[in-house]
Design a protein around this motif. Structure first.
Motif, PDB file in Angstrom:
ATOM      1  N   ARG A 331       0.639  -1.147   0.342  1.00 53.79           N
ATOM      2  CA  ARG A 331      -0.164  -0.263  -0.191  1.00 53.79           C
ATOM      3  C   ARG A 331       0.809   1.233   0.063  1.00 53.79           C
ATOM      4  O   ARG A 331       0.098   2.105   0.109  1.00 53.79           O
ATOM      5  N   ALA A 332       2.154   0.910   0.150  1.00 53.54           N
ATOM      6  CA  ALA A 332       2.818   1.700   0.514  1.00 53.54           C
ATOM      7  C   ALA A 332       2.983   2.794  -1.001  1.00 53.54           C
ATOM      8  O   ALA A 332       2.484   2.570  -2.721  1.00 53.54           O
ATOM      9  N   PRO A 333       3.005   4.755  -1.154  1.00 48.27           N
ATOM     10  CA  PRO A 333       2.829   4.698  -2.841  1.00 48.27           C
ATOM     11  C   PRO A 333       3.905   5.103  -3.259  1.00 48.27           C
ATOM     12  O   PRO A 333       4.661   4.676  -2.578  1.00 48.27           O
ATOM     13  N   ALA A 334       4.274   5.169  -4.658  1.00 53.39           N
ATOM     14  CA  ALA A 334       4.968   4.757  -5.528  1.00 53.39           C
ATOM     15  C   ALA A 334       5.762   5.650  -5.196  1.00 53.39           C
ATOM     16  O   ALA A 334       7.270   5.285  -5.874  1.00 53.39           O
ATOM     17  N   ASP A 335       5.965   6.995  -4.853  1.00 55.12           N
ATOM     18  CA  ASP A 335       7.019   8.194  -4.588  1.00 55.12           C
ATOM     19  C   ASP A 335       7.566   7.329  -3.344  1.00 55.12           C
ATOM     20  O   ASP A 335       8.392   8.445  -3.050  1.00 55.12           O
ATOM     21  N   THR A 336       6.636   6.804  -2.126  1.00 52.67           N
ATOM     22  CA  THR A 336       7.082   6.892  -0.856  1.00 52.67           C
ATOM     23  C   THR A 336       7.449   5.030  -1.178  1.00 52.67           C
ATOM     24  O   THR A 336       6.700   4.714   0.116  1.00 52.67           O
ATOM     25  N   PRO A 337       8.029   4.607  -1.887  1.00 54.43           N
ATOM     26  CA  PRO A 337       8.495   2.923  -1.831  1.00 54.43           C
ATOM     27  C   PRO A 337       9.207   2.199  -0.151  1.00 54.43           C
ATOM     28  O   PRO A 337      10.260   3.308  -0.178  1.00 54.43           O
ATOM     29  N   VAL A 338       8.593   1.592  -0.322  1.00 52.57           N
ATOM     30  CA  VAL A 338       9.694   1.061   1.391  1.00 52.57           C
ATOM     31  C   VAL A 338      11.048   0.332   0.907  1.00 52.57           C
ATOM     32  O   VAL A 338      11.348  -0.589  -0.360  1.00 52.57           O
ATOM     33  N   ASP A 339      12.108   1.210   1.421  1.00 53.10           N
ATOM     34  CA  ASP A 339      13.470   0.813   0.592  1.00 53.10           C
ATOM     35  C   ASP A 339      13.876  -0.269   0.990  1.00 53.10           C
ATOM     36  O   ASP A 339      13.844  -1.366   2.455  1.00 53.10           O
ATOM     37  N   ALA A 340      15.107  -0.798   0.505  1.00 53.59           N
ATOM     38  CA  ALA A 340      15.865  -1.966   0.670  1.00 53.59           C
ATOM     39  C   ALA A 340      16.285  -2.010   2.084  1.00 53.59           C
ATOM     40  O   ALA A 340      16.733  -2.840   3.393  1.00 53.59           O
ATOM     41  N   THR A 341      16.601  -0.756   2.766  1.00 57.11           N
ATOM     42  CA  THR A 341      17.605  -0.673   4.041  1.00 57.11           C
ATOM     43  C   THR A 341      16.201  -1.208   5.070  1.00 57.11           C
ATOM     44  O   THR A 341      16.876  -1.577   6.043  1.00 57.11           O
ATOM     45  N   ALA A 342      15.094  -0.513   4.966  1.00 51.22           N
ATOM     46  CA  ALA A 342      14.221  -0.322   5.935  1.00 51.22           C
ATOM     47  C   ALA A 342      13.930  -1.983   5.949  1.00 51.22           C
ATOM     48  O   ALA A 342      14.112  -2.890   7.486  1.00 51.22           O
ATOM     49  N   VAL A 343      13.897  -2.675   4.848  1.00 51.37           N
ATOM     50  CA  VAL A 343      14.151  -4.363   4.879  1.00 51.37           C
ATOM     51  C   VAL A 343      14.781  -5.164   5.865  1.00 51.37           C
ATOM     52  O   VAL A 343      14.511  -5.787   6.235  1.00 51.37           O
ATOM     53  N   HIS A 344      15.398  -4.948   5.064  1.00 54.18           N
ATOM     54  CA  HIS A 344      17.646  -5.551   5.983  1.00 54.18           C
ATOM     55  C   HIS A 344      17.017  -5.059   7.483  1.00 54.18           C
ATOM     56  O   HIS A 344      17.277  -5.819   8.181  1.00 54.18           O
ATOM     57  N   ARG A 345      17.293  -3.502   7.814  1.00 52.61           N
ATOM     58  CA  ARG A 345      16.995  -3.417   9.695  1.00 52.61           C
ATOM     59  C   ARG A 345      15.617  -4.380  10.466  1.00 52.61           C
ATOM     60  O   ARG A 345      16.124  -4.630  10.865  1.00 52.61           O
ATOM     61  N   PHE A 346      14.585  -4.337   9.732  1.00 50.68           N
ATOM     62  CA  PHE A 346      13.420  -5.269  10.276  1.00 50.68           C
ATOM     63  C   PHE A 346      14.196  -7.046   9.738  1.00 50.68           C
ATOM     64  O   PHE A 346      13.308  -7.110  10.513  1.00 50.68           O
ATOM     65  N   SER A 347      14.800  -7.777   9.467  1.00 54.76           N
ATOM     66  CA  SER A 347      14.837  -8.753   9.193  1.00 54.76           C
ATOM     67  C   SER A 347      15.840  -8.872  10.561  1.00 54.76           C
ATOM     68  O   SER A 347      15.511  -9.941  11.354  1.00 54.76           O
ATOM     69  N   ARG A 348      17.009  -8.066  10.580  1.00 63.19           N
ATOM     70  CA  ARG A 348      17.919  -8.328  11.960  1.00 63.19           C
ATOM     71  C   ARG A 348      17.138  -7.759  13.253  1.00 63.19           C
ATOM     72  O   ARG A 348      17.116  -8.716  14.281  1.00 63.19           O
ATOM     73  N   VAL A 349      15.607  -7.050  13.262  1.00 63.35           N
ATOM     74  CA  VAL A 349      15.324  -6.909  14.738  1.00 63.35           C
ATOM     75  C   VAL A 349      14.012  -8.113  14.689  1.00 63.35           C
ATOM     76  O   VAL A 349      14.575  -8.614  15.457  1.00 63.35           O
ATOM     77  N   ALA A 350      13.772  -8.517  13.633  1.00 70.02           N
ATOM     78  CA  ALA A 350      12.923 -10.020  13.416  1.00 70.02           C
ATOM     79  C   ALA A 350      13.593 -10.927  14.400  1.00 70.02           C
ATOM     80  O   ALA A 350      13.154 -11.983  15.362  1.00 70.02           O
ATOM     81  N   PHE A 351      15.054 -11.565  13.406  1.00 63.96           N
ATOM     82  CA  PHE A 351      15.915 -12.310  13.650  1.00 63.96           C
ATOM     83  C   PHE A 351      15.853 -12.174  15.224  1.00 63.96           C
ATOM     84  O   PHE A 351      16.095 -13.062  16.196  1.00 63.96           O
ATOM     85  N   GLY A 352      16.253 -11.185  15.647  1.00 60.79           N
ATOM     86  CA  GLY A 352      16.054 -10.697  17.207  1.00 60.79           C
ATOM     87  C   GLY A 352      14.978 -10.877  18.001  1.00 60.79           C
ATOM     88  O   GLY A 352      15.226 -11.574  19.416  1.00 60.79           O
ATOM     89  N   SER A 353      14.165 -10.585  17.660  1.00 62.79           N
ATOM     90  CA  SER A 353      12.883 -11.030  18.416  1.00 62.79           C
ATOM     91  C   SER A 353      12.357 -12.386  18.927  1.00 62.79           C
ATOM     92  O   SER A 353      11.938 -12.703  20.402  1.00 62.79           O
ATOM     93  N   VAL A 354      12.457 -13.281  17.432  1.00 61.90           N
ATOM     94  CA  VAL A 354      12.647 -14.597  17.179  1.00 61.90           C
ATOM     95  C   VAL A 354      13.492 -14.953  18.100  1.00 61.90           C
ATOM     96  O   VAL A 354      12.955 -15.964  19.434  1.00 61.90           O
ATOM     97  N   LEU A 355      14.631 -14.356  18.244  1.00 58.94           N
ATOM     98  CA  LEU A 355      15.588 -15.470  19.226  1.00 58.94           C
ATOM     99  C   LEU A 355      14.939 -15.308  20.857  1.00 58.94           C
ATOM    100  O   LEU A 355      14.930 -15.861  21.756  1.00 58.94           O
ATOM    101  N   ALA A 356      14.254 -13.999  21.639  1.00 60.06           N
ATOM    102  CA  ALA A 356      14.244 -14.070  22.403  1.00 60.06           C
ATOM    103  C   ALA A 356      12.556 -14.559  22.394  1.00 60.06           C
ATOM    104  O   ALA A 356      12.059 -14.912  23.423  1.00 60.06           O
ATOM    105  N   LEU A 357      11.690 -14.975  21.600  1.00 57.39           N
ATOM    106  CA  LEU A 357      10.283 -15.357  21.862  1.00 57.39           C
ATOM    107  C   LEU A 357      11.054 -16.564  21.783  1.00 57.39           C
ATOM    108  O   LEU A 357      10.583 -17.832  23.043  1.00 57.39           O
ATOM    109  N   VAL A 358      11.553 -17.128  21.924  1.00 53.04           N
ATOM    110  CA  VAL A 358      11.900 -18.608  21.818  1.00 53.04           C
ATOM    111  C   VAL A 358      12.507 -19.385  23.013  1.00 53.04           C
ATOM    112  O   VAL A 358      12.286 -19.843  24.047  1.00 53.04           O
TER     113      VAL A 358
END
Length: 663
Positions: A331-358
């Motif tokens: 749903r992000a507008p074409a002039d403000t797409p989610v960039d690769a940097t944001a996706v990479h950051r979330f990937s690292r945050v999600a990995f840490g969250s999964v470790l805490a969750l386990v």
């Protein structure tokens, strides 16, 4: 214009319907988390004379009102008197009227466990001999019915709202700060806040009826609402509402002042402040669950509550952030797409969250189950296995998303796209020049045909008035064309397309996982279920042993010293249970039936009718969980009170007792 349903939209609708169906089909009536582990008189026993009181022992502390314990005679009339009282630990009792006759009596109870869930039940015992009874205790399915379903749905929505609110805000603040100006992200986080607020108010209204009558008509009973506000769960819900007010301020700053802040240093300082404040509010909201549910009672509550808060924060950061990423990708507008940097950051945050969750999940599983057999022998364990399988599936899909993330690059204009854009720009310039030339020629022809200066001036003025509006219209059209072109280019990227599909699959599994988790929080923990089964088996063996013709006596009593590892069942065998010399064996078991070695066991016999005793007996330790004594003297026949003092540590001990006919 006719709209067609795209395959993607059809998939989303089918996924929503499937998950909703699974939720409504799987979230059955809530099971109580406090179980009846013992009673005196016990289930189905026949006693020679009416007892002075009835006592019930639960697996954890419970709260009661004046009608929580009722004893009904064979005609269905109440024979209890006074208010129920806490006798010791988790044992509660109510006094009985004197002069009760022979027959079958019904004991009905309806209480609220320490982890906020209602529990109700009934059983019978007989005085002298069993008889017919007309006693009716109504529906004892506490927490069930329509109100139970509504309460379960409210719990599901409150968890969902919390996850979206916390995870969405964390995604914007930690991974994609440009997202604070994206309308779709704003709607997502605000929607989470509204959902959690509405669900909390809904649970507050339902709470009184849920824990008492279960009647839909009592939902808006203000007296019940007042009683709920004085309980621990009610206080937790109110504190959640107060924290939601602070969360509203956080959202206003995040999508207001923060989005408009352009100075880099000022924005960095505001980011730090919002991160600290948001973490405090999120932890406080998580604590409103921890302080009133599973973590607040049972084994190691001082450790369990912080672990539970961390567990909820990890879940929200992972699944809520996943939801935010899904919205950003679609749903992000074409002039403000989610960039690769944001996706990479979330990937690292999600990995840490999964470790805490386990890590936190392993501790919680050990605390609620207590043994490997509980995984397969209890409903809680079976649901936990389903949850573990879903988490494993989710992690598997997440690994695919991480591979797509590794290939993802920021949306940049390639050389071919650059050349195409230059060609389009030149064509636009030519088209604009041609339009102007045509307009000039048209104006010249018109002015030549019209006579008079006034007419010519009027036409020129009208053309001048129309040209700004026409230019604005052309600009809007061109912007729409550019946006559509950018969206086509973005969607044509196979890496971004694959990431969107894998994240969508993750979100679908996450919705089902949340439904299973909601049902799990309403299910009796494995430790408690095994405790109740052991106590029921012990009670049955006690009754059969007492009714046997051999003359031996077996008494089983549940105990709770209140300390760590302080629960269990003590069994006293007296043979031949007659006047004179007897052989006594004492067995101590854990709730799961295993032998339990404790520092000290003492037994005493009291005959209150003859003012005799207590007569102490100190049995010798034989082996693990087994003590014995020979030559135990019973001086006369009567209704003896057998008391057992159990000490599980240097400071934790309790005395439990039962009456039995000896001789």
């Amino acid at each position: 214009m006719k709209r067609t349903i795209t395959p993607r939209l059809r998939t989303l609708v089918l996924l929503f319907l499937a998950v909703t169906g699974a939720l409504l089909a799987g979230a059955g009536p809530a099971s109580a988390h406090a179980a009846l582990t013992g009673s005196d008189p016990s289930q189905g026993v026949v006693v020679p004379k009416a007892p002075d009181q009835v006592s019930l022992t639960f697996s954890e502390n419970v709260s009661m009102n004046d009608n929580s314990l009722r004893v009904l005679d064979p005609q269905g009339k109440r024979v209890d008197k006074g208010k129920p009282t806490n006798l010791s630990g988790t044992t509660y009792g109510v006094q009985l009227k004197s002069g009760l006759g022979k027959g079958t009596y019904t004991v009905a109870y309806q209480v609220v466990s320490a982890d906020s869930h209602p529990v109700a039940g009934a059983y019978t015992f007989s005085v002298g001999a069993p008889s017919r009874t007309v006693a009716s205790v109504g529906d004892q399915d506490a927490g069930g019915g329509v109100v139970g379903w509504l309460y379960g749905f409210g719990r599901y929505m409150s968890y969902a709202g919390y996850i979206v609110l916390v995870g969405g805000a964390a995604f914007v603040l930690a991974c994609w700060q440009r997202g604070s100006g994206v309308r779709a992200m704003q709607r997502l986080v605000v929607g989470g806040w509204l959902t959690l607020t509405a669900a909390t108010l809904w649970l507050l209204l339902l709470r009184g009826s849920y824990t008492t009558s279960g009647s839909v008509g009592d939902i808006f009973d203000l007296n019940l609402l007042g009683q709920v506000l004085q309980t621990k769960p009610g206080a937790a819900l109110v504190s959640r509402l107060l924290l939601l007010a602070a969360a509203a301020l956080f959202i206003a700053v995040l999508f207001g002042a923060y989005d408009k802040r352009e100075e880099e240093e000022e924005k960095r300082d505001l980011t730090f402040g919002l991160a600290i404040g948001g973490t405090v509010v999120a932890a406080g909201l998580a604590a409103s669950w921890a302080m009133a549910e599973h973590a607040s009672t049972g084994l190691q509550p001082g450790i369990a509550m912080p672990v539970d808060v961390l567990h909820l924060l990890a879940v929200a950061t992972w699944l809520g952030g996943l939801t935010a990423l899904l919205v950003a990708l679609y749903r992000a507008p074409a002039d403000t797409p989610v960039d690769a940097t944001a996706v990479h950051r979330f990937s690292r945050v999600a990995f840490g969250s999964v470790l805490a969750l386990v890590a936190t999940g392993i501790y919680q599983s050990w605390r609620q189950l207590g043994s490997w057999s509980a995984f397969t022998d209890t409903t809680y364990g079976q649901l936990l296995l389903v949850k573990i399988a879903l988490v494993a599936l989710l992690v598997g899909i997440a690994s695919i998303s991480r591979r797509w993330t590794g290939r993802l690059a920021d949306p940049a204009v390639t050389e071919e796209e650059e050349q195409s854009a230059e060609v389009e720009e030149k064509e636009k310039v030519k088209a604009s020049a041609a339009t102007k030339e045509a307009a000039v020629k048209s104006g010249a022809k018109v002015s030549g045909k019209v006579s008079g200066k006034s007419g010519s001036a009027g036409r020129s003025s009208s053309a001048d008035d129309d040209s700004p509006g026409r230019a604005a219209q052309l600009a809007r059209q061109q912007a729409a064309v550019d946006s559509a072109r950018q969206k086509r280019v973005r969607d044509a990227d196979p890496t971004r397309f694959g990431l969107r599909r894998s994240v969508l699959a993750e979100a679908g599994v996450a919705v089902v996982l949340l439904a299973v988790t909601t049902v799990l929080t309403q299910t009796e923990p494995g430790r408690t279920e095994q405790e109740a089964k052991a106590a029921t088996a012990a009670s049955s063996s006690s009754s059969s042993a007492s009714d046997s013709s051999g003359g031996a006596l077996t008494l089983d009593m549940s105990f709770d010293t209140g300390g760590t590892d302080g629960k269990g069942v003590v069994r006293v065998d007296l043979d031949p249970a007659t006047v004179g010399s007897n052989e006594m064996h004492v067995y101590v078991q854990r709730p799961n039936g295993r032998a339990f070695d404790i520092p000290e066991v003492k037994v005493a016999f009291t005959l209150a009718a003859k003012n005799l005793g207590p007569l102490p007996v100190a049995p010798d330790h034989v082996t693990t969980g087994h003590w014995a004594a020979n030559g135990v003297q019973i001086p006369m026949a009567g209704d003896w009170k057998v008391s057992v003092t159990v000490r599980t540590s240097d400071i934790d001990q309790v005395t439990v007792s039962k009456n039995a006919q000896i001789g």
